[in-house]
Motif scaffolding. Sequence first.
Motif, PDB file in Angstrom:
ATOM      1  N   PHE A  98     -44.503 -34.267  15.711  1.00  0.00           N
ATOM      2  CA  PHE A  98     -44.929 -35.444  16.460  1.00  0.00           C
ATOM      3  C   PHE A  98     -44.520 -36.720  15.756  1.00  0.00           C
ATOM      4  CE2 PHE A  98     -47.744 -32.040  17.560  1.00  0.00           C
ATOM      5  CZ  PHE A  98     -47.935 -32.170  18.918  1.00  0.00           C
ATOM      6  N   ASN A 102     -49.632 -36.148  13.068  1.00  0.00           N
ATOM      7  CA  ASN A 102     -50.759 -35.321  13.514  1.00  0.00           C
ATOM      8  C   ASN A 102     -51.098 -34.199  12.563  1.00  0.00           C
ATOM      9  OD1 ASN A 102     -50.300 -36.985  15.619  1.00  0.00           O
ATOM     10  ND2 ASN A 102     -50.017 -35.395  17.160  1.00  0.00           N
ATOM     11  N   TRP A 104     -53.538 -32.169  10.115  1.00  0.00           N
ATOM     12  CA  TRP A 104     -54.989 -31.984  10.182  1.00  0.00           C
ATOM     13  C   TRP A 104     -55.620 -32.624   8.961  1.00  0.00           C
ATOM     14  CZ3 TRP A 104     -52.454 -26.975  11.303  1.00  0.00           C
ATOM     15  CH2 TRP A 104     -52.230 -26.847  12.686  1.00  0.00           C
ATOM     16  N   LYS A 144     -47.126 -32.254  -3.870  1.00  0.00           N
ATOM     17  CA  LYS A 144     -48.239 -32.804  -3.089  1.00  0.00           C
ATOM     18  C   LYS A 144     -49.031 -31.721  -2.378  1.00  0.00           C
ATOM     19  CE  LYS A 144     -47.190 -37.085  -3.783  1.00  0.00           C
ATOM     20  NZ  LYS A 144     -48.052 -37.800  -4.725  1.00  0.00           N
ATOM     21  N   TYR A 148     -54.502 -34.309   0.278  1.00  0.00           N
ATOM     22  CA  TYR A 148     -54.845 -34.402   1.700  1.00  0.00           C
ATOM     23  C   TYR A 148     -53.893 -35.371   2.388  1.00  0.00           C
ATOM     24  CZ  TYR A 148     -59.036 -31.722   0.885  1.00  0.00           C
ATOM     25  OH  TYR A 148     -59.896 -30.708   0.586  1.00  0.00           O
ATOM     26  N   HIS A 151     -53.666 -39.094   1.707  1.00  0.00           N
ATOM     27  CA  HIS A 151     -53.206 -39.606   0.415  1.00  0.00           C
ATOM     28  C   HIS A 151     -51.696 -39.636   0.302  1.00  0.00           C
ATOM     29  CE1 HIS A 151     -57.319 -38.036  -1.072  1.00  0.00           C
ATOM     30  NE2 HIS A 151     -57.399 -39.206  -0.485  1.00  0.00           N
TER      31      HIS A 151
ATOM     32  N   LYS D 124     -54.856 -36.016  18.861  1.00  0.00           N
ATOM     33  CA  LYS D 124     -53.533 -35.684  18.313  1.00  0.00           C
ATOM     34  C   LYS D 124     -53.600 -34.449  17.440  1.00  0.00           C
ATOM     35  CE  LYS D 124     -51.615 -40.252  18.480  1.00  0.00           C
ATOM     36  NZ  LYS D 124     -51.102 -41.373  17.700  1.00  0.00           N
ATOM     37  N   GLU D 125     -54.683 -34.336  16.666  1.00  0.00           N
ATOM     38  CA  GLU D 125     -54.798 -33.153  15.813  1.00  0.00           C
ATOM     39  C   GLU D 125     -55.005 -31.910  16.674  1.00  0.00           C
ATOM     40  OE1 GLU D 125     -57.302 -33.591  12.323  1.00  0.00           O
ATOM     41  OE2 GLU D 125     -56.903 -35.732  12.297  1.00  0.00           O
ATOM     42  N   ALA D 128     -51.621 -30.971  17.996  1.00  0.00           N
ATOM     43  CA  ALA D 128     -50.801 -30.319  16.971  1.00  0.00           C
ATOM     44  C   ALA D 128     -51.182 -28.847  16.876  1.00  0.00           C
ATOM     45  CB  ALA D 128     -50.988 -31.012  15.628  1.00  0.00           C
ATOM     46  N   ILE D 147     -63.905 -30.545  11.767  1.00  0.00           N
ATOM     47  CA  ILE D 147     -63.768 -32.000  11.811  1.00  0.00           C
ATOM     48  C   ILE D 147     -64.993 -32.620  12.473  1.00  0.00           C
ATOM     49  CG2 ILE D 147     -62.365 -33.918  12.645  1.00  0.00           C
ATOM     50  CD1 ILE D 147     -59.949 -32.118  12.547  1.00  0.00           C
ATOM     51  N   LYS D 223     -63.547 -34.677   0.820  1.00  0.00           N
ATOM     52  CA  LYS D 223     -62.466 -34.834  -0.152  1.00  0.00           C
ATOM     53  C   LYS D 223     -61.294 -35.559   0.475  1.00  0.00           C
ATOM     54  CE  LYS D 223     -62.992 -30.397  -2.258  1.00  0.00           C
ATOM     55  NZ  LYS D 223     -62.873 -29.406  -1.258  1.00  0.00           N
ATOM     56  N   HIS D 224     -61.022 -35.189   1.730  1.00  0.00           N
ATOM     57  CA  HIS D 224     -59.835 -35.739   2.371  1.00  0.00           C
ATOM     58  C   HIS D 224     -59.972 -37.202   2.746  1.00  0.00           C
ATOM     59  CE1 HIS D 224     -62.514 -34.426   5.544  1.00  0.00           C
ATOM     60  NE2 HIS D 224     -61.888 -35.231   6.367  1.00  0.00           N
ATOM     61  N   ARG D 225     -61.188 -37.761   2.599  1.00  0.00           N
ATOM     62  CA  ARG D 225     -61.331 -39.165   2.961  1.00  0.00           C
ATOM     63  C   ARG D 225     -61.417 -40.060   1.744  1.00  0.00           C
ATOM     64  NH1 ARG D 225     -65.615 -39.849   7.696  1.00  0.00           N
ATOM     65  NH2 ARG D 225     -64.747 -38.368   9.158  1.00  0.00           N
ATOM     66  N   ARG D 226     -61.736 -39.454   0.614  1.00  0.00           N
ATOM     67  CA  ARG D 226     -61.911 -40.280  -0.581  1.00  0.00           C
ATOM     68  C   ARG D 226     -60.575 -40.793  -1.078  1.00  0.00           C
ATOM     69  NH1 ARG D 226     -65.919 -36.721  -1.801  1.00  0.00           N
ATOM     70  NH2 ARG D 226     -64.657 -35.360  -3.082  1.00  0.00           N
ATOM     71  N   ALA D 227     -60.670 -41.828  -1.918  1.00  0.00           N
ATOM     72  CA  ALA D 227     -59.463 -42.325  -2.559  1.00  0.00           C
ATOM     73  C   ALA D 227     -58.824 -41.152  -3.298  1.00  0.00           C
ATOM     74  CB  ALA D 227     -59.817 -43.432  -3.536  1.00  0.00           C
ATOM     75  N   ALA D 228     -57.516 -41.119  -3.305  1.00  0.00           N
ATOM     76  CA  ALA D 228     -56.818 -39.995  -3.889  1.00  0.00           C
ATOM     77  C   ALA D 228     -57.087 -39.914  -5.380  1.00  0.00           C
ATOM     78  CB  ALA D 228     -55.336 -40.144  -3.655  1.00  0.00           C
ATOM     79  N   SER D 231     -53.606 -38.286  -9.859  1.00  0.00           N
ATOM     80  CA  SER D 231     -52.342 -37.544  -9.848  1.00  0.00           C
ATOM     81  C   SER D 231     -51.656 -37.650  -8.486  1.00  0.00           C
ATOM     82  CB  SER D 231     -52.607 -36.074 -10.177  1.00  0.00           C
ATOM     83  OG  SER D 231     -53.427 -35.514  -9.172  1.00  0.00           O
ATOM     84  N   ALA D 232     -52.489 -37.764  -7.412  1.00  0.00           N
ATOM     85  CA  ALA D 232     -51.892 -37.802  -6.086  1.00  0.00           C
ATOM     86  C   ALA D 232     -51.337 -39.181  -5.742  1.00  0.00           C
ATOM     87  CB  ALA D 232     -52.918 -37.383  -5.036  1.00  0.00           C
ATOM     88  N   VAL D 233     -51.810 -40.223  -6.463  1.00  0.00           N
ATOM     89  CA  VAL D 233     -51.345 -41.569  -6.137  1.00  0.00           C
ATOM     90  C   VAL D 233     -49.918 -41.770  -6.590  1.00  0.00           C
ATOM     91  CG1 VAL D 233     -51.734 -44.018  -6.525  1.00  0.00           C
ATOM     92  CG2 VAL D 233     -53.663 -42.462  -6.319  1.00  0.00           C
ATOM     93  N   LYS D 234     -49.645 -41.237  -7.762  1.00  0.00           N
ATOM     94  CA  LYS D 234     -48.320 -41.475  -8.332  1.00  0.00           C
ATOM     95  C   LYS D 234     -47.225 -40.809  -7.515  1.00  0.00           C
ATOM     96  CE  LYS D 234     -49.918 -40.941 -12.726  1.00  0.00           C
ATOM     97  NZ  LYS D 234     -49.820 -39.831 -13.558  1.00  0.00           N
ATOM     98  N   ALA D 235     -46.032 -41.268  -7.727  1.00  0.00           N
ATOM     99  CA  ALA D 235     -44.818 -40.712  -7.131  1.00  0.00           C
ATOM    100  C   ALA D 235     -44.808 -40.724  -5.607  1.00  0.00           C
ATOM    101  CB  ALA D 235     -44.600 -39.265  -7.564  1.00  0.00           C
TER     102      ALA D 235
END
Lengths: 258, 258, 257, 235, 241
Positions: A98, A102, A104, A144, A148, A151, D124-125, D128, D147, D223-228, D231-235
């Motif tokens: 998409f 999209n 999850w 990665k 999530y 991020h 949309k999810e 998908a 969700i 977890k998926h909503r919090r600031a990363a 390690s995930a922020v870089k690159a």
Amino acid sequence: MPGVTRLSVRNIRKSFGSHEVLKGISLDAEDGDVISLLGASGSGKSTFLRCINLLETATDGEIFVDGEQIRMVRKNGQSRPESQKQVDHIRSELGMVFQSFNLWSHMTILQNVIEGPVHVLKRPKAECIAEAEALLDKVGIADKRHAYPAHLSGGQQQRAAIARALAMKPKVMLFDEPTSALDPELVGEVLRVMRALAEEGMTMLVVTHEMSFARNVSNRVVFMRQGLVDSSGTPDDMFGSGASPAFRQFIGHFGGEQ
Amino acid sequence: MPGVTRLSVRNIRKSFGSHEVLKGISLDAEDGDVISLLGASGSGKSTFLRCINLLETATDGEIFVDGEQIRMVRKNGQSRPESQKQVDHIRSELGMVFQSFNLWSHMTILQNVIEGPVHVLKRPKAECIAEAEALLDKVGIADKRHAYPAHLSGGQQQRAAIARALAMKPKVMLFDEPTSALDPELVGEVLRVMRALAEEGMTMLVVTHEMSFARNVSNRVVFMRQGLVDSSGTPDDMFGSGASPAFRQFIGHFGGEQ
Amino acid sequence: KDWKTATITLEGAYAPWNLTNADGTLGGFEPELAKVLCERAKIECTLVASDWDGMIPALNAGKFDVIMDALSITEERKQIIDFTIPYAATPAAFATAADSPLANAAGTGATVKMTPGETGVKEIDALKEAFAGKTIGIQAATVYAKFIYDNFGASSEIREYKTGAERDLDLQNGRIDLGFDDAVYFGNAFAAANGALAFTGPEIVGPIWGEGEGLGIRKADTDLRDKFNEAIKSALADGTVKDLSMKWFKVDVSPAE
Amino acid sequence: MDIAFLSSAMVTLLKAVPMTLLLFSLSVFFGGLLALVIVTMRVSGNRILSGFAKGYIFVFRGSPLLIQMFLVFYGLGQFGVIRYSFLWPFLREPVVCAVLSLALCTAGYSAEIFRSGIRAVSPKEIEAARAIGMSGFLLVRRIIAPIAFRHALPAYSTEIVLMMKSTALASLVTVWEVTGVAQRLISQTYRTMEVFLCAALIYLVLNFLILQGMALLEHSLSKHRRAAPPSAVKA
Amino acid sequence: MATLELLGFGQNGWGALLLVATLMTLAVTATALLIGAVLGTLVATAKLSGNVLLVGLGNVYTTVFRGVPELLIIYLIYFGGSSAVTAVGQWLGYEGFLGLPSFAAGALAVGIISGSYQAEVYRGAYLAIAKGELEAASAIGMNRMLRLRRVVMPQVLRYAIPGLGNVWQLTLKDSALISVTGLAELMRTSQVAAGSTRQYFLFYIVGGVLYLLLTSFSDRVFNRAERRANRSMPAAAMGQA
Ligand SMILES: Nc1ncnc2c1ncn2[C@@H]1O[C@H](COP(=O)(O)OP(=O)(O)OP(=O)(O)O)[C@@H](O)[C@H]1O
Ligand SMILES: Nc1ncnc2c1ncn2[C@@H]1O[C@H](COP(=O)(O)OP(=O)(O)OP(=O)(O)O)[C@@H](O)[C@H]1O
Ligand SMILES: [Mg+2]
Ligand SMILES: [Mg+2]
């Protein structure tokens, strides 16, 4: 196996209320075909892709995936698929990427990628994970896999969405403007992945505004206008002398801004 | 009155925590200057614009708008504006057009445009409405004046945002990627409006990814890299032989996809 | 303070002691008696309805001056508020469904007199045996609840209700086998239940229920209490209480001397 | 302040806490199950089912629980059909009736809360998921439910705190939980303020614990909503 | 028929009393909602202020008044409030008792509870405002007050409407608990009618139906308000609401 017809669409029509968006579109994609679908905003490109994998139900027409026809029935004057089971099966053979990714949001990237193979195809989880990691590596976001979607940058999300679609080992991939929301650097990344897929012989149908992709990667260009196929042909034909006046005017837009 | 310095920024620095995003940037804009600000994603372009109208407080440096310096004080080791009143006044002289439009969703387009003149500048409402309608006409969305932002397309919203900023009769306009969220057709519309403004002699600072705009409309191009001005000059210089190696690599990206 | 006016509170939903008429006015035994008492004490009274829960704290918080709501005079309550002499004293009795095997238990129709803490009363011992294993419903925190716990706690099951009315409904529903309460209250409830409920076992009277029902008054207001004491004495003496009682309860509830 | 009285009142009230907790946990459990049924009917697209669900939600959200409980406990027994049916041995029990009416009531509220959670799932999810061949129960189980539940959680925590407070009404039907015991204690001792303060403290602690627990659950589900993580922020 | 007569407006009919009681419930609920709006706004502002002390106080308020059963709070205000007023009166030299009238005490108690729910609604609504729109307001030079009045308030109201609908429901039902103060609202009048006539089911059912009537009336009001407030939202979002 070149020459096998992976996707065949015959005379698709689609109306929203009294507004007929698709007025009879046909298209065949053989193994390894990479077809660019061009057209102005509102010409029905997205609707066409959505009809193919039945996210919209076409008002009329026939769709064959890998030779299997999607059976439709008429009920109360409305056309609808006869069997949800067949629809689910056909969809699992068509990968869709998409425009807005999209992904999850409640799953990590890896979980997004293995979701389909494990729960729809019911394949062993360990195997799926191994394949998913290989795919993520291929699109360049293996590091990665435990992040999530929220991020990731747009380009990374887009590539994760491609990996998710590929993990289903689809016969045909449908892309809806895979680069329109990306900045120029990210556009490059995503196009590189698609070019690699094309070289491996994946059958692809790509709605795009990237003329360079249409010109250099695809082997066929289809130009839609007002719900019909205005013209189609090889990139050389279309961007060369064979273009219709409407298509010439359309690409004129792009040329003008360069 | 060419030659009058509308905006002067001296040695601006900005850190987020320990991360220094702007490492000392200076820039002068005279009356009628149209300056394109280029740079890779994350190079600090948005942060720079936001520091100019004090949506972010610069860690160090001086800002003059139309000759008036924004007075800063240090408190607890943090720099902050001395007078909120002066800040409000300066901001009313700087028009800002956000990348994501940020129209007020609870007001119609006309209400959005007259809001500032009526309530901040306290000018008579009837007069403001007349001017607003002229402005909306100029950007081509006069027929949408009683619609709410959510009912407009992206390009229309973008133009409404420009009209809203212009209604304040600012001395300088700041644009943050005014076209990045638009499709190619809408990009054309918005760039046309900006070109018209440039021709009328408005001083503008434009963060953009549109090379054609940088090349054809602006009279100066500033290329930012890693929090510093890497190079700057006239478009002819920059896109010609005078470019720095970093800038050449940067525009190479764009060239490659054409 | 010379009492020219006073506010009297009652629940207004405890027929026939006190009740609310469809036009919103208060009626029943107590409102009518209150009118007589106030006239004789030369006090202009206002009647206000309020909720039973919290009536005593509300008295002490100064929201009214007198409680007249079939309030039994008990030692616990005497520690918090003052009482006038009683204007009524009622017997208590068991009730059960008219078609229940427990109907007409030994002693039905008779009267037993008891004093606080008394044990070994043979009529009660007979009932204990007859009601063994049955469920008895009582209104929580009343003198009757204490009596049932003391005498039947070991042999029967006890269930406490917030109001007598709810207990009566459950008696009809068959969730409980017996109820125990003020006999004049029951008399009225039976009429509403169209003969589905009936007394069983003897009526129990005497000092065990305390002195009877009196007006509740703040401890500080001794002068007010004395005025009402005089009024009650005179109403008892000339038979006014008896007349009103016969009108509303069909029996005489005047306290014995 | 009379410490001796306060502590003895506290002890009396604490003895009623298990009953309050029993009412609470049973009614939250059964109310939750019923809410799932109601919300399924509500979003089913079938006019009759969703009409029934709408009516159910309207009645049980719109009228005071006190009245509902009264009618369930004292009202049902008025009908011979029920009194002589196999249900009566259950309905005869006050605790069963209290839980029943608490559960019926919370189901109405929870169904609405779950529905707004479902509405918050991005279409949309869902698309998908359809696009890779998911449909029906698989789609609900893997995508919509997780969700939606995460979305509904804050409102749902409020609802179960309301539920804890609603158990206070059960003394109407002779189930003596904390508030009922407190009221009984008051009519024995007439010390309204002291007793109610003790009761208030008990509820406050219970609800505080529930809210902390829910906040923890919410934290672990977002977890998926919090600031990363860095390690995930870089690159 | 006896039932019709009992519910009618004749001499033995409770119709008039029930009608007045319904209006009383409406009045108490509306007053409580208003008190709650004031308190809720203050508490929400405190919780959003970023000041450690204010945030703490706001949290205590919302935790306590949402966590303690409503009945207890009503008792505390009804009795505690009278003692406080009396103490103030005596300090001012007034002999004797002063009391909060039951309407005032009830509305205040329910209002305080309602305030704790409203605070959360307003806070959520504030956080729902797109940050960019606030920046856009600053960028044209609006000062804090102007921004609050022109951009923040209208949007907070808009986002708060659905939540306020729920709070209204809660407040309406909490008002039923005021019956312990003796105020003749709908719940108490139903109870009194039931006790005086011994027609328990009749009057409880009628009471319930009257509450449902109030609910459907208020649902309608809130739906209309929501539609009005959402006229600036895209059609799709409206369909969802
Ligand atoms: N669900 C729908 N209901 C009604 N009309 C619709 C719907 N979806 C699409 N349309 C209309 O169908 C036409 C084609 O839409 P479609 O999204 O297919 O265009 P597109 O070619 O993908 O355009 P774009 O390049 O802007 O994405 C448009 O006029 C659109 O307004
Ligand atoms: N509020 C903030 N807190 C911390 N870091 C920030 C904040 N805002 C921006 N940054 C960081 O500052 C750097 C510059 O950001 P900025 O938005 O100015 O980049 P940009 O040049 O506008 O990029 P783009 O072209 O992607 O918009 C980035 O690394 C970003 O992560
Ligand atoms: Mg499209
Ligand atoms: Mg930026």
